[in-house]
Design a protein around this motif. Sequence first.
Motif, PDB file in Angstrom:
ATOM      1  N   LEU B 168       0.842  -1.200   0.000  1.00  0.00           N
ATOM      2  CA  LEU B 168       0.000   0.000   0.000  1.00  0.00           C
ATOM      3  C   LEU B 168       0.874   1.246   0.000  1.00  0.00           C
ATOM      4  O   LEU B 168       1.733   1.385   0.864  1.00  0.00           O
ATOM      5  CB  LEU B 168      -0.888   0.029   1.253  1.00  0.00           C
ATOM      6  CG  LEU B 168      -1.852  -1.131   1.463  1.00  0.00           C
ATOM      7  CD1 LEU B 168      -2.288  -1.199   2.917  1.00  0.00           C
ATOM      8  CD2 LEU B 168      -3.067  -0.962   0.582  1.00  0.00           C
ATOM      9  N   THR B 204       3.116  -1.200   4.120  1.00  0.00           N
ATOM     10  CA  THR B 204       2.509   0.112   3.873  1.00  0.00           C
ATOM     11  C   THR B 204       3.558   1.216   3.914  1.00  0.00           C
ATOM     12  O   THR B 204       4.306   1.312   4.879  1.00  0.00           O
ATOM     13  CB  THR B 204       1.471   0.430   4.981  1.00  0.00           C
ATOM     14  OG1 THR B 204       0.637  -0.709   5.154  1.00  0.00           O
ATOM     15  CG2 THR B 204       0.621   1.633   4.628  1.00  0.00           C
ATOM     16  N   THR B 206       3.945   5.071   4.438  1.00  0.00           N
ATOM     17  CA  THR B 206       3.077   6.117   4.982  1.00  0.00           C
ATOM     18  C   THR B 206       3.880   7.172   5.734  1.00  0.00           C
ATOM     19  O   THR B 206       5.017   6.928   6.130  1.00  0.00           O
ATOM     20  CB  THR B 206       2.028   5.484   5.935  1.00  0.00           C
ATOM     21  OG1 THR B 206       1.128   6.494   6.397  1.00  0.00           O
ATOM     22  CG2 THR B 206       2.667   4.823   7.146  1.00  0.00           C
TER      23      THR B 206
END
Lengths: 269, 270
Positions: B168, B204, B206
């Motif tokens: 992600l 992920t 982020t």
Amino acid sequence: MANFVEHHVSHLMQGWDLIQRADSTGRLHGPLQSLSAPAKIVVAALLIVAVVASTHVWAILGIFVLTLTLALLSCRVVFDLMRIAWLGVFSFTGVMSLPALFLTRGPELLRVPIAGWTLTSTGLHIFLVLLLRAETAVTITLTVILTTPWPRLLAGLRTLKVPSLVVALIGATYRYVILLLESALDMMQSRRSRLVGPLAPRERRRLLISTGGVLFSKSAALSQEVHDAMISRGYRGETYVLGEQRNAPRDWIAMAAGALLSLAVAVLR
Amino acid sequence: MQTPLFAIDNVNFRYTDGKALDALSLTIEAGERVALLGANGSGKSTLLRVLDALLFPESGDVRFCGELLTEDAFSEDEFAYAFRKRVGFVFQNSDAQLFSTTVFDEVAFGPLQLRLGAGEVRRRVAQTLERFNISPLSDRAPHQLSGGEKRKVALASVLVLDPDVLLLDEPTAGLDPRSQTQLMDMLDEWQHSSADRCAKTIVTATHDLHTLEDMAGRCLVMERGRVIASGSPGEILSDRDLLERGNLVHAHRHRSRHTHPHPGLHRPQV
């Protein structure tokens, strides 16, 4: 020049917005919506070939009126959408074929006073044929687009064995041209918000060229990202779609009628 | 000893304007939830692309379940399909990820490319749309969706393949708080839906520190293409110096001229 481009990008966006709203017109219940996409594509292709081959003004005009009537019976909003296209075609083809009015030899209709140019009936005929051909071809194409949901139209092209790469390109163009237009408009508006007073023509041209360059870089980056997203989900150069559309009896009848009409128009002299 | 899911050994990657990954080495085990933290340009997105074999390193090895990921390996259909089925990537820019004409076609794209049968594709798509509560959007065009809806569809279009690994890239960027919570719930539901929970891995990238504890069990802090620290979310969040060095927090100046550092969104001190 820059204002001219900005003005036209803005108009293009409005036209595109109308087309997006017309996405739903393909899902309405109407005579043309009830036909399969492959049948409509075949009939449209035959009619366009016939119209382009014909030199008979009334025959071409007949196809134009018939197409428009069917389109209006299928969805009233098409008139607004087509008007935009007709104006565009008229201004482009009209200008391109204008010299034919005066340069073609034939029986004289009238003489332009000061310039001394002669308008001939043959020239007028050629002018009308060229203009009507373009307007009718665009009307036929728009009618198919506006009465068919976009995914079914693309699937219809695949059913007719159009290469998947071509279909994928058409689909991606439809999806991403709007993003690029939005980017172009944002950039132009952002530039305008930082300007105080008008720019000199030379400066405007420079800004226009740099905007075009930035837009080109943006589109290249976006296309790379889209390609990555496709590869990431298993794309290997061939696009697969769900199911082919089968023709019902009414589709065969429409195709037969379209073929007969096209033949009649093509042979009329 | 079990083979790591991903093993990256001394990987270097360079764009035309500079180095993005610098002698990077790390491993990711199956079933882990890993967060890649770091400022813009620290190499997080490049690392995700290397893990998804969209980019191949200049030097160094990237292995997935012991298999070397190289351009030669991906020239073979069998290897490429097997990898793409197991590893899914949700891009930061949903507009780039949603390229089909309708939501249904978007979700069906992956299964069709992996040559699943028409019946199986329809079943999976219907099930996925239902699971994400986006069935009513099925016939809508992606450009007609809101930002949160686009992100849901992007996630659905990847999870329909039921991958073992989900990559992600900034999944919560630009989302309102409600959409962020919905996204977290969806990821939780996906990970719990698997019979073998340990089989599902999430990586992920982020800089959203608020969602870190929900997102990850292990954090890797990146700077200039290298991992400068790793640890649990609690350990990373409590190391103020590290967060400031990684540009993940900033000193915030109040109107009262009181200055204090804090991560992410500002909450007034009581």
